[in-house]
Scaffold this motif. Structure first.
Motif, PDB file in Angstrom:
ATOM      1  N   ALA A   1      46.260  56.329  67.956  1.00 42.14           N
ATOM      2  CA  ALA A   1      45.739  55.942  66.808  1.00 42.14           C
ATOM      3  C   ALA A   1      46.052  56.913  65.772  1.00 42.14           C
ATOM      4  O   ALA A   1      46.103  56.867  64.547  1.00 42.14           O
ATOM      5  CB  ALA A   1      44.246  55.623  66.793  1.00 42.14           C
TER       6      ALA A   1
ATOM      7  N   ALA B   1      50.625  64.458  61.923  1.00 44.11           N
ATOM      8  CA  ALA B   1      51.892  64.216  62.540  1.00 44.11           C
ATOM      9  C   ALA B   1      52.701  63.912  61.489  1.00 44.11           C
ATOM     10  O   ALA B   1      54.010  64.175  61.546  1.00 44.11           O
ATOM     11  CB  ALA B   1      51.518  62.902  63.390  1.00 44.11           C
TER      12      ALA B   1
ATOM     13  N   THR C   1      46.753  57.286  61.179  1.00 43.29           N
ATOM     14  CA  THR C   1      45.640  57.391  60.304  1.00 43.29           C
ATOM     15  C   THR C   1      46.489  57.678  58.997  1.00 43.29           C
ATOM     16  O   THR C   1      45.705  57.494  57.926  1.00 43.29           O
ATOM     17  CB  THR C   1      44.921  58.815  60.823  1.00 43.29           C
ATOM     18  OG1 THR C   1      45.639  59.938  60.782  1.00 43.29           O
ATOM     19  CG2 THR C   1      44.131  58.701  61.950  1.00 43.29           C
ATOM     20  N   GLU C   2      47.501  58.502  58.944  1.00 42.37           N
ATOM     21  CA  GLU C   2      48.253  58.508  57.416  1.00 42.37           C
ATOM     22  C   GLU C   2      48.572  57.478  56.813  1.00 42.37           C
ATOM     23  O   GLU C   2      49.243  57.613  55.577  1.00 42.37           O
ATOM     24  CB  GLU C   2      49.217  59.833  57.724  1.00 42.37           C
ATOM     25  CG  GLU C   2      48.464  61.039  58.124  1.00 42.37           C
ATOM     26  CD  GLU C   2      49.805  62.246  58.425  1.00 42.37           C
ATOM     27  OE1 GLU C   2      50.405  62.628  57.535  1.00 42.37           O
ATOM     28  OE2 GLU C   2      49.659  62.254  59.845  1.00 42.37           O
TER      29      GLU C   2
ATOM     30  N   SER D   1      44.221  61.121  71.590  1.00 43.85           N
ATOM     31  CA  SER D   1      43.205  62.041  72.228  1.00 43.85           C
ATOM     32  C   SER D   1      43.350  62.201  73.723  1.00 43.85           C
ATOM     33  O   SER D   1      42.725  63.054  74.555  1.00 43.85           O
ATOM     34  CB  SER D   1      41.765  61.548  71.893  1.00 43.85           C
ATOM     35  OG  SER D   1      41.511  60.414  72.478  1.00 43.85           O
TER      36      SER D   1
ATOM     37  N   HIS E   1      48.728  48.330  74.576  1.00 42.04           N
ATOM     38  CA  HIS E   1      47.477  47.812  74.121  1.00 42.04           C
ATOM     39  C   HIS E   1      47.564  46.204  73.581  1.00 42.04           C
ATOM     40  O   HIS E   1      46.672  45.837  72.897  1.00 42.04           O
ATOM     41  CB  HIS E   1      46.390  48.686  73.436  1.00 42.04           C
ATOM     42  CG  HIS E   1      45.986  49.811  74.444  1.00 42.04           C
ATOM     43  ND1 HIS E   1      45.351  50.989  73.862  1.00 42.04           N
ATOM     44  CD2 HIS E   1      46.049  49.881  75.859  1.00 42.04           C
ATOM     45  CE1 HIS E   1      44.924  51.776  74.935  1.00 42.04           C
ATOM     46  NE2 HIS E   1      45.440  51.271  76.175  1.00 42.04           N
TER      47      HIS E   1
ATOM     48  N   PHE F   1      40.037  56.474  66.685  1.00 44.56           N
ATOM     49  CA  PHE F   1      38.891  55.855  67.233  1.00 44.56           C
ATOM     50  C   PHE F   1      37.861  57.103  67.398  1.00 44.56           C
ATOM     51  O   PHE F   1      36.475  57.012  67.401  1.00 44.56           O
ATOM     52  CB  PHE F   1      39.248  55.385  68.499  1.00 44.56           C
ATOM     53  CG  PHE F   1      38.323  54.523  69.332  1.00 44.56           C
ATOM     54  CD1 PHE F   1      37.941  53.316  68.888  1.00 44.56           C
ATOM     55  CD2 PHE F   1      37.562  55.103  70.326  1.00 44.56           C
ATOM     56  CE1 PHE F   1      37.218  52.538  69.576  1.00 44.56           C
ATOM     57  CE2 PHE F   1      36.602  54.282  71.056  1.00 44.56           C
ATOM     58  CZ  PHE F   1      36.280  53.256  70.700  1.00 44.56           C
ATOM     59  N   ARG F   2      38.264  58.264  67.731  1.00 43.68           N
ATOM     60  CA  ARG F   2      37.675  59.332  68.090  1.00 43.68           C
ATOM     61  C   ARG F   2      37.371  60.626  67.197  1.00 43.68           C
ATOM     62  O   ARG F   2      36.816  61.406  67.455  1.00 43.68           O
ATOM     63  CB  ARG F   2      38.185  60.081  69.505  1.00 43.68           C
ATOM     64  CG  ARG F   2      37.755  58.981  70.601  1.00 43.68           C
ATOM     65  CD  ARG F   2      38.012  59.458  71.831  1.00 43.68           C
ATOM     66  NE  ARG F   2      37.999  58.427  72.900  1.00 43.68           N
ATOM     67  CZ  ARG F   2      38.190  57.337  73.147  1.00 43.68           C
ATOM     68  NH1 ARG F   2      39.229  56.860  72.536  1.00 43.68           N
ATOM     69  NH2 ARG F   2      37.946  56.301  74.087  1.00 43.68           N
TER      70      ARG F   2
ATOM     71  N   ASP G   1      48.844  48.130  65.639  1.00 41.77           N
ATOM     72  CA  ASP G   1      49.229  47.678  64.508  1.00 41.77           C
ATOM     73  C   ASP G   1      50.573  47.351  63.959  1.00 41.77           C
ATOM     74  O   ASP G   1      50.974  47.262  62.848  1.00 41.77           O
ATOM     75  CB  ASP G   1      48.754  48.935  63.349  1.00 41.77           C
ATOM     76  CG  ASP G   1      49.322  50.416  63.926  1.00 41.77           C
ATOM     77  OD1 ASP G   1      50.655  50.338  64.424  1.00 41.77           O
ATOM     78  OD2 ASP G   1      48.897  51.432  63.831  1.00 41.77           O
TER      79      ASP G   1
ATOM     80  N   GLN H   1      49.814  53.314  72.146  1.00 48.05           N
ATOM     81  CA  GLN H   1      48.421  52.636  72.333  1.00 48.05           C
ATOM     82  C   GLN H   1      47.756  51.712  70.996  1.00 48.05           C
ATOM     83  O   GLN H   1      46.893  50.976  71.103  1.00 48.05           O
ATOM     84  CB  GLN H   1      47.522  53.708  72.470  1.00 48.05           C
ATOM     85  CG  GLN H   1      47.809  54.607  73.778  1.00 48.05           C
ATOM     86  CD  GLN H   1      46.731  55.822  73.963  1.00 48.05           C
ATOM     87  OE1 GLN H   1      47.011  57.029  73.457  1.00 48.05           O
ATOM     88  NE2 GLN H   1      45.474  55.674  74.483  1.00 48.05           N
TER      89      GLN H   1
HETATM   90  P1  NAD Z   1      42.062  58.329  69.471  1.00 44.50           P
HETATM   91  O1  NAD Z   1      41.062  57.677  68.260  1.00 44.50           O
HETATM   92  O2  NAD Z   1      41.261  58.404  70.767  1.00 44.50           O
HETATM   93  O3  NAD Z   1      42.441  59.677  69.090  1.00 44.50           O
HETATM   94  C1  NAD Z   1      43.328  59.792  68.010  1.00 44.50           C
HETATM   95  C2  NAD Z   1      43.640  61.338  68.114  1.00 44.50           C
HETATM   96  O4  NAD Z   1      44.503  61.505  66.900  1.00 44.50           O
HETATM   97  C3  NAD Z   1      42.575  62.211  67.811  1.00 44.50           C
HETATM   98  O5  NAD Z   1      42.417  63.185  68.942  1.00 44.50           O
HETATM   99  C4  NAD Z   1      42.674  62.895  66.508  1.00 44.50           C
HETATM  100  O6  NAD Z   1      42.611  64.322  66.430  1.00 44.50           O
HETATM  101  C5  NAD Z   1      44.159  62.719  66.158  1.00 44.50           C
HETATM  102  N1  NAD Z   1      44.586  62.677  64.847  1.00 44.50           N
HETATM  103  C6  NAD Z   1      44.153  61.912  64.035  1.00 44.50           C
HETATM  104  N2  NAD Z   1      44.885  62.007  62.709  1.00 44.50           N
HETATM  105  C7  NAD Z   1      45.758  62.656  63.077  1.00 44.50           C
HETATM  106  C8  NAD Z   1      47.105  62.919  62.454  1.00 44.50           C
HETATM  107  N3  NAD Z   1      47.296  62.662  60.970  1.00 44.50           N
HETATM  108  N4  NAD Z   1      48.387  63.534  62.909  1.00 44.50           N
HETATM  109  C9  NAD Z   1      47.970  64.124  64.362  1.00 44.50           C
HETATM  110  N5  NAD Z   1      46.756  63.536  65.058  1.00 44.50           N
HETATM  111  C10 NAD Z   1      45.912  62.984  64.485  1.00 44.50           C
HETATM  112  O7  NAD Z   1      43.179  57.407  69.623  1.00 44.50           O
HETATM  113  P2  NAD Z   1      43.798  56.793  70.946  1.00 44.50           P
HETATM  114  O8  NAD Z   1      43.874  58.086  71.880  1.00 44.50           O
HETATM  115  O9  NAD Z   1      44.853  56.370  70.444  1.00 44.50           O
HETATM  116  O10 NAD Z   1      42.646  55.812  71.535  1.00 44.50           O
HETATM  117  C11 NAD Z   1      41.959  54.940  70.730  1.00 44.50           C
HETATM  118  C12 NAD Z   1      42.172  53.520  71.234  1.00 44.50           C
HETATM  119  O11 NAD Z   1      41.786  52.533  70.210  1.00 44.50           O
HETATM  120  C13 NAD Z   1      43.806  53.482  71.315  1.00 44.50           C
HETATM  121  O12 NAD Z   1      43.747  53.188  72.784  1.00 44.50           O
HETATM  122  C14 NAD Z   1      44.160  52.021  70.298  1.00 44.50           C
HETATM  123  O13 NAD Z   1      44.415  51.200  71.324  1.00 44.50           O
HETATM  124  C15 NAD Z   1      42.896  51.666  69.555  1.00 44.50           C
HETATM  125  N6  NAD Z   1      43.104  51.922  68.071  1.00 44.50           N
HETATM  126  C16 NAD Z   1      44.275  51.789  67.617  1.00 44.50           C
HETATM  127  C17 NAD Z   1      44.484  51.869  66.153  1.00 44.50           C
HETATM  128  C18 NAD Z   1      45.938  51.259  65.659  1.00 44.50           C
HETATM  129  O14 NAD Z   1      46.347  50.618  66.257  1.00 44.50           O
HETATM  130  N7  NAD Z   1      46.148  51.978  64.540  1.00 44.50           N
HETATM  131  C19 NAD Z   1      43.468  52.461  65.676  1.00 44.50           C
HETATM  132  C20 NAD Z   1      42.245  52.757  66.416  1.00 44.50           C
HETATM  133  C21 NAD Z   1      42.181  52.488  67.401  1.00 44.50           C
END
Ligand code: NAD
Length: 252
Positions: free
Chosen positions: A27, A241, A31-32, A199, A124, A38-39, A107, A104
């Motif tokens: 995820a 990232a 975020t950008e 994460s 996923h 999620f975490r 989107d 994972q």
């Molecule tokens: P996570 O939320 O557990 O971890 C995301 C990690 O990304 C964190 O450790 C955080 O420090 C890091 N992070 C956040 N912004 C960042 C950036 N700009 N650059 C680098 N690192 C950054 O995510 P996960 O491990 O993918 O697990 C969450 C689950 O929820 C996933 O399995 C996914 O299926 C789902 N999910 C998906 C989306 C999506 O599709 N965009 C969004 C939220 C959750």
């Protein structure tokens, strides 16, 4: 303590030697693009934990909650565009260094960025489509969204009346065996495993880097927060990232 530039130099050295990079993204890479992870601290997902698969199939109120909370998420995902990190991974593919990309994320942004779909494993699933939990019939998510917007709270399959849900994997739901097998195969075949924005706390995706390490592939992690595998990684870059990945590709 190394500077970012020194870390990127070490990462670029690993990347220059590699011919079969496999990337695992979470995820954090999106975020950008405006989709919350999620975490990270303050996540609304932590305050309102997602509906689990057993609850979805057994409890009408869980399905109503699922579809109600998806409205906001669907809008965020539909509005999102790939960012510099997604594009940097496409550039890696153009340079014929990327064996495969396991994500994972559901989107769809890696595919929007222009990867060869054959190289992308959406472990996923995808939220671009909805699927019937009984017969597997798939329809575009926008179609289901239209039905929800016009008042349906628990949309059912028009072929078999099964429950429709996003074609993603909920907690407590199994990843299809062929999808998982493909992801493991890639992890075992790579000569550099790259983690971006995960994460590494969600299994089985979090085990993929271990498969690569067992085959002696180096591990490079680009993630804002520390992960359980940082101590096993050859290079760890705690940076956004969207900043680190394009700079790394430029240095190749
Ligand atoms: P996570 O939320 O557990 O971890 C995301 C990690 O990304 C964190 O450790 C955080 O420090 C890091 N992070 C956040 N912004 C960042 C950036 N700009 N650059 C680098 N690192 C950054 O995510 P996960 O491990 O993918 O697990 C969450 C689950 O929820 C996933 O399995 C996914 O299926 C789902 N999910 C998906 C989306 C999506 O599709 N965009 C969004 C939220 C959750």
């Amino acid at each position: 303590m190394q500077t970012l530039h020194e870390q990127l130099q070490d990462a670029a050295e690993l990347m220059r030697k590699a011919r079969k990079v496999v990337a695992l993204t979470g995820a954090g890479i999106s975020t950008e693009s405006g989709i919350p992870d999620f975490r990270s601290p303050g996540s609304t997902w932590l305050k309102n934990p997602p509906v689990s698969y057993p609850d979805f199939v057994s409890k009408p109120e869980a399905r109503r909650q699922y579809w109600a909370t998806r409205r906001g998420l669907s809008a965020q995902i539909l509005a999102a565009r790939p960012n510099a990190a997604h594009h940097a991974l496409v550039e890696l593919e153009r340079r014929q260094k990327l064996l495969g990309l396991v994500t994972q994320n559901f989107d769809g942004l890696h595919l929007d960025a222009g990867h060869d779909p054959a190289r992308v494993v959406e472990i996923h699933g995808t939220s671009r489509e909805a699927a019937c939990v009984l017969c597997g019939t798939r329809v575009p998510m926008v179609e289901i969204q239209r039905r929800i917007d016009s008042g349906e709270e628990d949309p059912q399959c028009q072929s078999c009346n099964g429950y429709m849900k996003s074609a993603t994997i909920l907690f407590g739901q199994h990843i299809p065996a062929a999808v998982l097998a493909r992801a493991k195969e890639l992890a075992e075949a790579c000569d550099l495993f790259l983690v971006v924005g995960s994460s590494l706390q969600v299994s089985p995706a979090a085990h993929l880097p271990l498969l690569a390490l067992k085959k002696n592939a180096p591990l490079l992690i680009i993630n804002l927060m520390s992960t359980p595998l940082d101590s096993s990684a050859d290079v760890v870059i705690q940076e956004k990232a969207g900043l680190a990945l394009p700079r790394l590709i430029e240095m190749l």
